[in-house]
Design an enzyme around this catalytic site. Structure first.
Site, PDB file in Angstrom:
ATOM      1  N   ARG A 114       0.836  -1.190   0.000  1.00  0.00           N
ATOM      2  CA  ARG A 114       0.000   0.000   0.000  1.00  0.00           C
ATOM      3  C   ARG A 114       0.880   1.252   0.000  1.00  0.00           C
ATOM      4  NH1 ARG A 114      -5.172   1.460  -1.265  1.00  0.00           N
ATOM      5  NH2 ARG A 114      -6.254   2.636   0.362  1.00  0.00           N
ATOM      6  N   THR A 417      -9.650   0.049 -10.285  1.00  0.00           N
ATOM      7  CA  THR A 417      -8.516  -0.714  -9.800  1.00  0.00           C
ATOM      8  C   THR A 417      -8.465  -1.930 -10.703  1.00  0.00           C
ATOM      9  OG1 THR A 417      -8.850   0.068  -7.559  1.00  0.00           O
ATOM     10  CG2 THR A 417      -7.764  -2.029  -7.731  1.00  0.00           C
ATOM     11  N   THR A 435      -3.764  -0.986  -7.726  1.00  0.00           N
ATOM     12  CA  THR A 435      -4.547   0.202  -8.037  1.00  0.00           C
ATOM     13  C   THR A 435      -3.683   1.448  -8.088  1.00  0.00           C
ATOM     14  OG1 THR A 435      -6.534   1.426  -7.341  1.00  0.00           O
ATOM     15  CG2 THR A 435      -5.046   0.759  -5.602  1.00  0.00           C
ATOM     16  N   GLU A 437      -5.807   4.065  -7.380  1.00  0.00           N
ATOM     17  CA  GLU A 437      -6.994   4.663  -6.757  1.00  0.00           C
ATOM     18  C   GLU A 437      -8.003   5.050  -7.826  1.00  0.00           C
ATOM     19  OE1 GLU A 437      -9.790   5.159  -4.676  1.00  0.00           O
ATOM     20  OE2 GLU A 437      -9.468   7.225  -5.275  1.00  0.00           O
ATOM     21  N   GLU A 456      -3.796   7.813  -3.992  1.00  0.00           N
ATOM     22  CA  GLU A 456      -4.280   6.890  -2.953  1.00  0.00           C
ATOM     23  C   GLU A 456      -4.566   7.580  -1.625  1.00  0.00           C
ATOM     24  OE1 GLU A 456      -5.797   3.511  -3.358  1.00  0.00           O
ATOM     25  OE2 GLU A 456      -4.036   3.670  -4.641  1.00  0.00           O
ATOM     26  N   ASP A 459      -7.887   8.144  -0.028  1.00  0.00           N
ATOM     27  CA  ASP A 459      -8.611   7.095   0.707  1.00  0.00           C
ATOM     28  C   ASP A 459      -8.605   7.363   2.217  1.00  0.00           C
ATOM     29  OD1 ASP A 459      -9.459   5.663  -1.455  1.00  0.00           O
ATOM     30  OD2 ASP A 459      -8.166   3.935  -1.146  1.00  0.00           O
ATOM     31  N   SER A 483      -7.836   0.775   2.927  1.00  0.00           N
ATOM     32  CA  SER A 483      -8.267   0.269   1.627  1.00  0.00           C
ATOM     33  C   SER A 483      -9.466  -0.652   1.809  1.00  0.00           C
ATOM     34  CB  SER A 483      -7.128  -0.503   0.984  1.00  0.00           C
ATOM     35  OG  SER A 483      -7.561  -1.167  -0.181  1.00  0.00           O
ATOM     36  N   GLY A 504     -13.156  -1.791  -7.465  1.00  0.00           N
ATOM     37  CA  GLY A 504     -14.450  -1.170  -7.214  1.00  0.00           C
ATOM     38  C   GLY A 504     -14.537  -0.356  -5.939  1.00  0.00           C
ATOM     39  N   GLY A 505     -13.394   0.195  -5.456  1.00  0.00           N
ATOM     40  CA  GLY A 505     -13.452   1.025  -4.255  1.00  0.00           C
ATOM     41  C   GLY A 505     -14.085   0.234  -3.119  1.00  0.00           C
TER      42      GLY A 505
HETATM   43  N1  GLU Z   1      -8.411   2.969  -3.531  1.00  0.00           N
HETATM   44  C1  GLU Z   1      -9.371   1.926  -3.365  1.00  0.00           C
HETATM   45  C2  GLU Z   1      -9.022   1.033  -2.207  1.00  0.00           C
HETATM   46  O1  GLU Z   1      -7.896   0.862  -1.902  1.00  0.00           O
HETATM   47  C3  GLU Z   1      -9.464   1.088  -4.568  1.00  0.00           C
HETATM   48  C4  GLU Z   1      -9.911   1.899  -5.712  1.00  0.00           C
HETATM   49  C5  GLU Z   1     -10.945   1.247  -6.509  1.00  0.00           C
HETATM   50  O2  GLU Z   1     -11.034   0.035  -6.613  1.00  0.00           O
HETATM   51  O3  GLU Z   1     -11.699   1.989  -7.069  1.00  0.00           O
HETATM   52  O4  GLU Z   1      -9.882   0.460  -1.615  1.00  0.00           O
END
Ligand code: GLU
EC number: 2.3.2.2
Length: 604
Positions: A114, A417, A435, A437, A456, A459, A483, A504-505
């Site tokens: 990370r 990601t 990712t 981000e 990142e 986040d 994350s 997918g965040g």
């Molecule tokens: N930054 C996100 C995370 O670490 C992932 C970003 C994404 O998948 O859109 O959870």
């Protein structure tokens, strides 16, 4: 549309094998056999398997497996290729989480690559000193402030050093070739540039690479990235030190501290572009970590996931523990989905309150304890949706009734990601999510180096979301932002049974969870569990759901139970592999989301 890329690429690179045919038994509705290029979202066979979102990356990884490389070798080569063909989601400017099952040791290990905050980052880094208000998201994102020290390259090196059989140079070589020769632009690539046009247009280095003639590259045109090829080769020659201490480090720091804003900007950007404070010393002190994986048991299986700073392992594990008390298989489908949505909301409340980079081991253990899950599960009403947001629980080791709770809130996160899953003939398995981000990261290509920097650090929560309680995810010096990435490996009797992950965040957590219960409880095959319409409840007033979910009879029933829905056109882009008792591997990727992924096996 991704498939088209393979057709032309295969012609360019004859050493890279074509895809294996689809196994009819699993093809079903998941595979569009009419699409050219033979890339398929499902493949079944022996001797190793790989699934990624991109046919070129899958092809490169498959080639490594065929030439005797192991799962780690193939995963790194494929990830390096994604840095070329999926540059808006992955690359050496970002970070990720690598989960590995070692067949010889019969154990699961992880690498936390990370991004880390610079040592100068303060808790109020995302608060405008002039107004005292948090920056709007685009202003925070497209800045030097959002850039964390990248961990991806060190993740690759560490994975190869510990478990691989090939050098980093060998692993970067195919990707450098793709970057140099180029590949045909598909609709996903072009649209990802289009959605970033205003941000990319502010920076000379980014528009020179991605906005030829001021516009997104045309579908079918060839995209080349000679700077990235040269960067990969420089690192191959001189090692990762070049990135963390050498000329690449110098260029990263210059980009962060002096964003390369173009003299002639393309398009309008409404925000100030702020510099960051990352220094050479921040890059030099960066290390990957190797935490123990999270572990929970679900219906007799062992589920391993990613520990902090990801919340993926604890949130997926807690939700599964909450669900374990329900016999989902025996319940009507709407009732099973109701429990899934409620378990997700409860797990998110706890994640938001308790999980950040520095969460104590004791708290993480309690979050994954059966006692805590039982206390949370008894809040679920079979007939009615709980009002959202639900309050977090109290994971203090003393559990009894349903009544104990703190106070709730909501959350946000980006949506892109990439994820890949690889297994080799020896039984080793890699589940890897990486990712930068947002799609397009912070929109700054490091001049002359050909890769985008991450954003990142957005986040982190910009201000306390948990007041009057403490927020575990505020910025801090050297800290890693929380994350949701959830690379997950499931073992049955100590041997791999399933490996799955998704971008997918914060929806990553629910996507992985939904695929797991789809496969383990609801009687779906892995390809069908990946293809199934998705819904995500992250402790917010409404459940986001894909159109096919909204149109299902179950959605109507769920509405009657009090769930409110909001449409989300596409949630996640998963990959996975299932391991059969007879040694067969079933690799699966998305049939349609993000243009469809690519699964392949060594011997069909
Ligand atoms: N930054 C996100 C995370 O670490 C992932 C970003 C994404 O998948 O859109 O959870």
């Amino acid at each position: 549309m991704r498939i088209r890329r393979m057709t032309a690429l295969a012609a360019l690179t004859l050493s890279i094998p074509l895809f294996v045919p689809v196994t009819p038994a699993h093809a079903g509705a998941n595979v569009d056999a009419s699409r050219p290029g033979k890339a398929s979202s499902v493949a079944e066979g022996y001797g190793g398997a790989i699934s990624t979102v991109d046919p070129t990356a899958t092809s490169v990884g498959l080639d490594v497996l065929r030439r005797g490389g192991n799962a780690v070798d193939a995963a790194v080569a494929a990830a390096a290729t994604l840095g070329v063909t999926e540059p808006f989601s992955a690359g050496i400017g970002g970070g990720g989480f690598f989960v590995y099952y070692d067949a010889r040791k019969r154990a699961v290990y992880t690498i936390d690559g990370r991004e880390a905050a610079p040592m100068t980052m303060r808790e109020d880094a995302f608060v405008n000193p002039a107004t005292g208000e948090a920056y709007k998201f685009p202003e925070a994102r497209v800045s030097g402030v959002s850039v964390g020290v990248p961990g991806t390259l060190m993740t690759w090196q560490e994975a190869l050093r510990r478990w691989g059989t090939r050098t980093l140079a060998a692993s970067l070589a195919p990707a450098a070739g793709v970057a140099e020769r180029g590949f045909p632009v598909d609709a996903t690539f072009s649209s990802q540039v289009a959605e970033n046009q205003a941000a990319f247009g502010q920076f000379g280095s980014t528009s020179a690479l991605y906005l030829p003639g001021g516009q997104p590259p045309a579908v079918g045109s060839t995209h080349r990235n000679p700077d990235l090829a040269a960067t990969y080769r420089l690192i191959s020659r001189n090692g990762v030190d070049e990135f963390y201490r050498g000329v690449v480090a110098r260029d990263i720091v210059a980009t962060v501290q002096h964003p390369p804003v173009a003299q002639q900007r393309i398009g309008k950007w409404d925000y100030e572009i702020r510099p960051g404070t990352m220094a050479m010393s921040d890059l030099a002190r960066y290390r990957v970590r190797t935490p123990e994986p999270t572990h929970s048991q679900y219906r007799g299986l062992d589920v391993y996931g990613m520990a902090t700073p990801s919340s993926g392992g604890t949130a997926v594990g807690e939700a599964l523990n909450i669900l374990e008390g329900s016999n989902l298989r025996a319940l009507p489908k709407a009732q099973a989905l109701h429990r899934y949505l409620e378990a997700s909301a409860l797990a998110f409340a706890d994640r938001n309150r308790y999980v950040g980079d520095y969460t104590s081991r004791g708290t993480l253990e309690q979050l994954l304890s059966d006692g805590f899950a039982a206390e949370r599960a008894c809040l679920v009403d079979p007939a009615h949706a709980l009002p959202k947001p639900v309050a977090p629980g109290v994971p203090d080791g003393s559990y009894g009734g349903c009544s104990r709770a703190a106070a709730g809130e909501a959350n946000t996160q980006g949506t892109h990601t990439t994820n890949l899953t690889v297994a080799d003939r020896w039984g080793n398995v890699v589940e890897y999510t990486l990712t930068i981000e947002q799609t397009g990261g912070n929109a700054m290509v490091v001049p002359g180096r050909g890769f985008l920097l991450n954003n990142e650090l957005t986040d982190f929560n910009f201000t306390n979301t948990q007041a009057p309680a403490a927020d575990p995810n505020l910025p801090g010096p050297g800290k890693r932002p929380r994350s949701s990435m959830s690379p997950t490996i499931v073992l049955a009797h100590g041997k791999p049974y399933l490996a799955v992950g998704s971008p997918g965040g914060s929806t990553i957590i629910t996507t992985v969870l939904q695929i797991l219960i789809g496969r383990l409880d609801l009687g779906l095959t892995l390809p069908d569990a990946i293809a199934a319409p998705r819904a995500t409840q992250r402790n917010t007033a409404s459940v986001q759901a894909e159109p096919a979910f909204l149109n299902s009879p179950e959605a109507k029933e769920l509405e009657r139970m009090g769930h409110a829905f909001a449409a989300n056109p596409e949630i996640g882009a998963a990959t996975g592999i299932e391991f059969r008792r007879d040694g067969r591997m079933l690799a699966a990727a998305e049939p349609t989301r993000r243009g469809g992924g690519a699964a392949a096996v060594v011997s069909p």
